[in-house]
Design an enzyme around this catalytic site. Structure first.
Site, PDB file in Angstrom:
ATOM      1  N   ARG A 104       0.846  -1.197   0.000  1.00 40.20           N
ATOM      2  CA  ARG A 104       0.000   0.000   0.000  1.00 40.20           C
ATOM      3  C   ARG A 104       0.875   1.237   0.000  1.00 40.20           C
ATOM      4  O   ARG A 104       1.736   1.381   0.865  1.00 40.20           O
ATOM      5  CB  ARG A 104      -0.872   0.033   1.270  1.00 40.20           C
ATOM      6  CG  ARG A 104      -1.882  -1.036   1.338  1.00 40.20           C
ATOM      7  CD  ARG A 104      -3.016  -0.699   2.274  1.00 40.20           C
ATOM      8  NE  ARG A 104      -2.630  -0.306   3.624  1.00 40.20           N
ATOM      9  CZ  ARG A 104      -3.486   0.072   4.543  1.00 40.20           C
ATOM     10  NH1 ARG A 104      -4.784   0.131   4.258  1.00 40.20           N
ATOM     11  NH2 ARG A 104      -3.103   0.389   5.747  1.00 40.20           N
ATOM     12  N   THR A 108      -1.465   7.396  -0.371  1.00 34.77           N
ATOM     13  CA  THR A 108      -2.747   7.253  -1.101  1.00 34.77           C
ATOM     14  C   THR A 108      -3.508   6.008  -0.648  1.00 34.77           C
ATOM     15  O   THR A 108      -4.697   5.874  -0.931  1.00 34.77           O
ATOM     16  CB  THR A 108      -2.489   7.120  -2.607  1.00 34.77           C
ATOM     17  OG1 THR A 108      -1.745   5.902  -2.824  1.00 34.77           O
ATOM     18  CG2 THR A 108      -1.713   8.299  -3.151  1.00 34.77           C
ATOM     19  N   ASP A 200       0.189  -3.538  12.346  1.00 36.43           N
ATOM     20  CA  ASP A 200       0.697  -3.904  11.020  1.00 36.43           C
ATOM     21  C   ASP A 200       1.073  -5.379  11.033  1.00 36.43           C
ATOM     22  O   ASP A 200       2.052  -5.780  11.671  1.00 36.43           O
ATOM     23  CB  ASP A 200       1.913  -3.024  10.680  1.00 36.43           C
ATOM     24  CG  ASP A 200       2.362  -3.235   9.242  1.00 36.43           C
ATOM     25  OD1 ASP A 200       2.594  -4.407   8.857  1.00 36.43           O
ATOM     26  OD2 ASP A 200       2.466  -2.247   8.497  1.00 36.43           O
ATOM     27  N   ASP A 203       4.687  -6.328   9.781  1.00 37.10           N
ATOM     28  CA  ASP A 203       5.747  -5.939  10.720  1.00 37.10           C
ATOM     29  C   ASP A 203       5.749  -6.835  11.956  1.00 37.10           C
ATOM     30  O   ASP A 203       6.808  -7.230  12.449  1.00 37.10           O
ATOM     31  CB  ASP A 203       5.574  -4.468  11.138  1.00 37.10           C
ATOM     32  CG  ASP A 203       6.072  -3.521  10.057  1.00 37.10           C
ATOM     33  OD1 ASP A 203       6.856  -3.954   9.190  1.00 37.10           O
ATOM     34  OD2 ASP A 203       5.653  -2.357  10.057  1.00 37.10           O
TER      35      ASP A 203
HETATM   36  C1  PRP Z   1      -1.169  -4.894   4.490  1.00 35.96           C
HETATM   37  C2  PRP Z   1      -1.937  -6.190   4.577  1.00 35.96           C
HETATM   38  C3  PRP Z   1      -2.721  -6.186   3.293  1.00 35.96           C
HETATM   39  C4  PRP Z   1      -3.029  -4.736   3.090  1.00 35.96           C
HETATM   40  C5  PRP Z   1      -4.460  -4.501   3.483  1.00 35.96           C
HETATM   41  O1  PRP Z   1      -0.082  -5.034   3.668  1.00 35.96           O
HETATM   42  O2  PRP Z   1      -1.112  -7.315   4.735  1.00 35.96           O
HETATM   43  O3  PRP Z   1      -2.013  -6.697   2.180  1.00 35.96           O
HETATM   44  O4  PRP Z   1      -2.145  -4.003   3.959  1.00 35.96           O
HETATM   45  O5  PRP Z   1      -4.808  -3.188   3.255  1.00 35.96           O
HETATM   46  P1  PRP Z   1      -5.901  -2.753   2.184  1.00 35.96           P
HETATM   47  O6  PRP Z   1      -7.068  -3.644   2.369  1.00 35.96           O
HETATM   48  O7  PRP Z   1      -6.169  -1.320   2.557  1.00 35.96           O
HETATM   49  O8  PRP Z   1      -5.274  -2.874   0.818  1.00 35.96           O
HETATM   50  P2  PRP Z   1       0.989  -3.863   3.409  1.00 35.96           P
HETATM   51  O9  PRP Z   1       0.597  -3.069   2.215  1.00 35.96           O
HETATM   52  O10 PRP Z   1       1.236  -3.124   4.673  1.00 35.96           O
HETATM   53  O11 PRP Z   1       2.263  -4.679   2.948  1.00 35.96           O
HETATM   54  P3  PRP Z   1       3.148  -5.751   3.740  1.00 35.96           P
HETATM   55  O12 PRP Z   1       2.334  -7.024   3.884  1.00 35.96           O
HETATM   56  O13 PRP Z   1       4.311  -5.934   2.827  1.00 35.96           O
HETATM   57  O14 PRP Z   1       3.515  -5.179   5.081  1.00 35.96           O
HETATM   58  N1  URA Z   2      -2.624  -3.573   7.044  1.00 38.20           N
HETATM   59  C1  URA Z   2      -2.222  -4.007   8.260  1.00 38.20           C
HETATM   60  O1  URA Z   2      -1.231  -4.740   8.385  1.00 38.20           O
HETATM   61  N2  URA Z   2      -2.959  -3.630   9.330  1.00 38.20           N
HETATM   62  C2  URA Z   2      -4.045  -2.843   9.239  1.00 38.20           C
HETATM   63  O2  URA Z   2      -4.673  -2.545  10.263  1.00 38.20           O
HETATM   64  C3  URA Z   2      -4.425  -2.393   7.966  1.00 38.20           C
HETATM   65  C4  URA Z   2      -3.699  -2.785   6.886  1.00 38.20           C
END
Ligand code: PRP
Ligand code: URA
Length: 209
Positions: A104, A108, A200, A203
């Site tokens: 993400r 945005t 997160d 993380d």
């Molecule tokens: C997080 C999560 C989803 C996304 C959900 O990933 O694991 O993939 O956000 O958010 P959305 O429904 O608003 O799209 P992130 O983009 O933080 O990436 P990561 O898994 O690499 O930390």
């Molecule tokens: N992605 C995450 O990992 N946590 C949230 O709460 C939303 C998006």
């Protein structure tokens, strides 16, 4: 909500509370994701089609049920979705595994595609997309768009925590996709985090914060 299924089992609710707790260690977090995914995966696969074949038990010949059709595909959304793969493979050991990389944009909140690999001849396979978090729904919608572009029609979305905004958004774009989650949470905050949520997921799972 139509096509949204919350797993209400008390063991799932208990484990989810432990998962949410900010004092839960990285090791325990991953173990809980594994355990919760087993339950959600069990529910999410309950409509896999069966046929019958003749087998011989030690006592008699019997028409017994077997799964039919091409092997399903587990499609984790990188990164956090990869934490759910082992458990889904435990219940579907011969499933194929694809990968889709989406992150993400922090300003945005729009998903950005950086990797995509699925098995050849995927058109008639059932895809189980997995990602612990369904927040705005942007990542899920983008992943489903990529599959539909390639003619894939049978798609289930498996997550741990879902926000009402994400479920509504996903249903608006892809109303036929069934969503399975351990909980429907209250709302999103301004940064797109789920409340109460668990923070997160990537993380916490990989210890990157
Ligand atoms: C997080 C999560 C989803 C996304 C959900 O990933 O694991 O993939 O956000 O958010 P959305 O429904 O608003 O799209 P992130 O983009 O933080 O990436 P990561 O898994 O690499 O930390
Ligand atoms: N992605 C995450 O990992 N946590 C949230 O709460 C939303 C998006």
């Amino acid at each position: 909500m139509k096509n949204f299924h919350e797993v209400t089992h008390p063991l799932v609710k208990h484990k989810l509370s432990l998962l949410r707790d900010k004092s839960t260690s990285k090791k325990e977090f991953k173990e809980l994701v594994d355990e919760i995914t087993l339950f959600i995966g069990y529910e999410a696969t309950k409509h896999l089609p069966l046929t019958t074949k003749t087998i011989k038990t030690p006592i008699e010949t019997f028409e017994s049920p077997f799964l039919i059709g091409k092997k399903p595909v587990i499609l984790p959304i990188l990164r956090a979705g990869t934490g759910m793969v082992d458990s889904l493979l435990k219940i579907m050991p011969s499933a194929r595994v694809g990968h889709i990389g989406l992150y993400r944009n922090e300003e945005t909140l729009e998903p950005v595609l950086y990797y995509f690999k699925i098995p050849a001849n995927s058109k008639d396979r059932h895809f189980f997309i997995c990602d612990p978090m369904l927040a705005t729904g942007g990542s899920a919608i983008a992943a489903i768009n990529q599959l539909k572009k390639r003619g894939i029609q049978t798609i289930t979305f498996v997550c741990i925590v879902a926000a009402p905004e994400g479920v509504r958004n996903l249903h608006q774009y892809h109303p036929e996709v069934e969503i399975y989650a351990a909980n429907l949470d209250r709302e999103l905050n301004e940064q797109g985090y789920i409340l109460p949520g668990l923070g997160d997921a990537g993380d916490r799972m990989f210890g990157t914060k």
